[in-house]
Enzyme design. Structure first.
Site, PDB file in Angstrom:
ATOM      1  N   SER A 122       0.846  -1.198   0.000  1.00  0.00           N
ATOM      2  CA  SER A 122       0.000   0.000   0.000  1.00  0.00           C
ATOM      3  C   SER A 122       0.874   1.238   0.000  1.00  0.00           C
ATOM      4  CB  SER A 122      -0.881   0.000   1.252  1.00  0.00           C
ATOM      5  OG  SER A 122      -1.479   1.271   1.427  1.00  0.00           O
ATOM      6  N   TYR A 179      -2.892  -0.894  10.194  1.00  0.00           N
ATOM      7  CA  TYR A 179      -2.853  -1.205   8.758  1.00  0.00           C
ATOM      8  C   TYR A 179      -1.499  -0.814   8.170  1.00  0.00           C
ATOM      9  CZ  TYR A 179      -4.228  -1.053   3.807  1.00  0.00           C
ATOM     10  OH  TYR A 179      -4.304  -1.249   2.451  1.00  0.00           O
TER      11      TYR A 179
END
Ligand SMILES: [Zn+2]
Length: 658
Positions: free
Chosen positions: A535, A548
């Site tokens: 990400s 995350y």
């Protein structure tokens, strides 16, 4: 205008095509003759004959081009004629120049003065002919009414020879098949069936009492997986293929004389187009590589011995076997997809059962001579059929696991890889989502995927996924590690449980899959590619999104270690860093969209545009964009790239890879 003979011909051919003991995959051909009134109102004698490479099963009228019979019969007085000249002259007799190319055996049908003609490559007929006493045994089985013609490659000469045999009831072609005829279509079909049945009964009556068939012990599952990996590693030296296990050939593979059966070659010469002149016998996982190497060396030596027969413009075929006979298993066949491998198995089942029948009824099966084998193996007229197939796709024969495949980025990647010809394994917790993606792939013409519903953060499930992949497709070439759960909360708010969930789903699962995949890739020995879907947050974290962001940063580090450790095995490892991908994604469900929108002080429905306006290119990022980058990193086009991160975020300066 009447075309009733053509209708009868199509109907009869469909019936023949439904019986694989008569013809398989485009083998054999049929014809019908009649008076036909053409587009200018001229009545003339026309012959309809099956097109080259057309499959009788499910065939339609356009698979049977029409030819002006007088122009074909006029060729009969010629002396010699090359295949190229014959094809050219036959083509000139077509009623419709746009028709598909007529069968190479067209003149054989034209030179026989019968209204309906069947030519099949029946197993029972080949069992009569494929040994030293073929002529005698055929006479004993079918009587004086049937002519026997020694092997002659189809073409002008064979057409003339058979054309002279019209006073017989039919013709047996050694190592090839049967030609029968009648004035009515139904009678012609019945004749074919009756003759084949007589042959079958004769063979059965001569078969040695089978007693208790010898049976090799079943190969245990873990040994079978190792065997598949080693076999795939060996034949993959010349290109990637999937492998398929088929138990129909178990009795052949378990036979004490399996080597003799394999040495008998193919039952009808045209089988070698799909399964090569010979199959390899593989003893065990430990011997697979040596067995395949020996097969390859023998094949190359045969081509070398026949080098002066090689037609101009052609070179050696891929020397690897298509069919492996494995005692305790059956057959393991290879192809660009499981379907291709299944076709090879279907043909092998007929070819090797014929050789086994010969062995048990008349003694050692005999293949064509080496020169005749080569002349067929490298026959441009037969190889033409391969040009009718589309060229292999980029990922043909490649096996790729995609996790998180039921939605979002994983779904987009799965569809892209399947469209490029990959055999994909779809893994996700969401079983119905997996089925949807699987259906979508098959509807788009992709290879049937394997779906694995289960929790991929459980390492036992991960091991099962990898094992089943090997068992189903024969090996593993690529893995797309795409787990994703968006856990929000500041560090002061996050519970242990929330933190653990982010780590388990996004990172520990990736470790487990990396471990299991690298183990099988190393055993297989064909290298491989791992692509981690990390990400933008890995390099450009966001406040309130710590669990995350840390899990994705860990994933990038995991990718680097895999690159370091995998390099000497040819295993590449790279990551993509997408940002703000919304289409089909479940990541944003369950409050994340609202939470992130609140964090940026905007309404939830403004989030896509907000992210787009924030990146340098000012564009939304879609699953298709991510899929293109992943496909690149899986492909040989990135063969010198490992340990790198490719950003797919529209350009975010704070998250430039470093
Ligand atoms: Zn034929």
């Amino acid at each position: 205008m009447t075309d009733s003979a053509l209708i009868e011909l199509v109907e009869r051919s469909n019936r023949i095509g439904e019986d694989p003991s008569l013809v398989v995959y485009g083998g054999g051909n049929t014809s019908a003759k009649e008076t036909f009134v053409d587009h200018l109102g001229r009545a003339q004698q026309v012959m309809w004959v099956k097109g080259s490479g057309a499959d009788m099963r499910g065939s339609v009228a356009s698979d049977y081009p029409g030819l002006r019979l007088a122009e074909l019969i006029a060729l009969r007085d010629r002396g010699e004629m090359s295949d190229e000249e014959m094809t050219d002259l036959v083509t000139r007799a077509l009623l419709d120049p746009a028709s598909r190319r007529p069968s190479i055996e067209t003149l054989l049908h034209a030179f026989l003065p019968f209204r309906h003609i069947d030519h099949v490559h029946a197993d029972a007929i080949c069992a009569l002919t494929n040994h030293a006493e073929g002529r005698t045994v055929t006479l004993a089985a079918l009587g004086e009414g049937f002519a026997y013609v020694d092997w002659l490659r189809p073409g002008f000469e064979l057409s003339k020879v058979v054309g002279e045999l019209s006073e017989y009831e039919g013709v047996v072609l050694a190592h090839h098949g049967l030609v029968t005829w009648a004035e009515e279509s139904d009678a012609c079909y019945q004749r074919t069936i009756d003759v084949v049945e007589r042959a079958r009964e004769f063979v059965a009556a001569n078969r040695i009492a089978p007693g208790r068939p010898p049976r090799h012990e079943d190969i245990p599952e873990d040994e079978l997986r190792r065997l598949l990996l080693n076999l795939r590693g060996a034949i993959g030296q010349t290109g990637h293929r999937v492998l398929r296990v088929d138990s129909r050939l178990r009795q052949v593979a378990d036979h004490p004389q399996v080597e003799e059966i394999a040495a008998g070659g193919v039952s009808s010469a045209d089988h070698m187009l799909r399964i090569k002149p010979r199959s390899v016998v593989v003893g065990s996982a430990a011997s697979a590589r040596v067995d395949v190497d020996e097969y390859r060396d023998e094949y190359l030596a045969y081509v070398e011995r026949c080098a002066d027969r090689m037609p101009e413009g052609y070179s050696v075929h891929d020397p690897m076997p298509r069919v492996a006979l494995v005692p305790g298993v059956g057959a393991i066949t290879s192809g660009g997809t499981l379907r291709d491998a299944e076709i090879a198995a279907d043909i092998a089942a007929h070819t090797h059962e014929v050789a086994r029948t010969v062995l048990e009824s008349f003694g050692s099966p005999e293949p064509l001579s080496e020169a005749d084998t080569f002349d067929f193996d490298y026959w441009p007229m037969e190889l033409y059929k391969l040009t009718l197939k589309p060229p292999p796709a980029e990922f043909s024969g490649r096996i790729v696991i995609v996790t998180g495949a039921a939605s979002g980025i994983g779904r987009g990647i799965s569809l892209e890889l399947a469209a490029r010809g990959a055999s994909v394994v779809l893994a996700d917790l969401d079983a119905s989502g997996l089925d949807e993606v699987g259906d979508q792939i098959v509807r788009a013409g992709g290879a049937e995927p394997l779906t694995m519903a289960g929790d991929q953060s459980d390492s036992a499930v991960v091991d099962t996924t990898v094992h089943r992949t090997v068992r189903h497709f024969g090996g593993l070439d690529g893995v797309v590690l795409n787990p994703g759960v968006g856990v929000t909360g500041t560090l002061t708010e996050l519970t242990n449980e929330q933190w653990q969930t982010a780590m388990n789903v996004n990172l520990t699962s990736a470790f487990a899959l990396t471990r299991a995949s690298m183990q099988v890739m190393q055993e297989q020995g064909l290298g491989g590619a791992l692509v981690y879907v990390a990400s933008k947050n890995a390099f450009g974290p966001g406040a309130g999104f710590g669990a995350y962001s840390v899990s994705k940063a860990g994933m990038v580090q995991l990718m680097r270690i895999a690159a370091l450790e995998g390099g000497k095995h040819g295993i590449r490892s790279n990551a993509v860093n997408p940002d703000a991908v919304f289409d089909n994604s479940k990541l944003w469900d369950g409050g994340l969209r609202e939470e992130r929108a609140a964090a940026h002080g905007i309404a939830p429905e403004e989030l896509e545009d907000f992210y787009a306006s924030r990146n340098i290119l000012g564009r939304r990022v879609t699953t298709a964009d991510v899929a293109q980058s992943v496909a690149f990193l899986l492909s040989d086009r990135s063969s010198r790239t490992t340990g790198s991160v490719l950003a797919v975020d529209g350009g975010v300066a704070g998250a430039f890879p470093r």
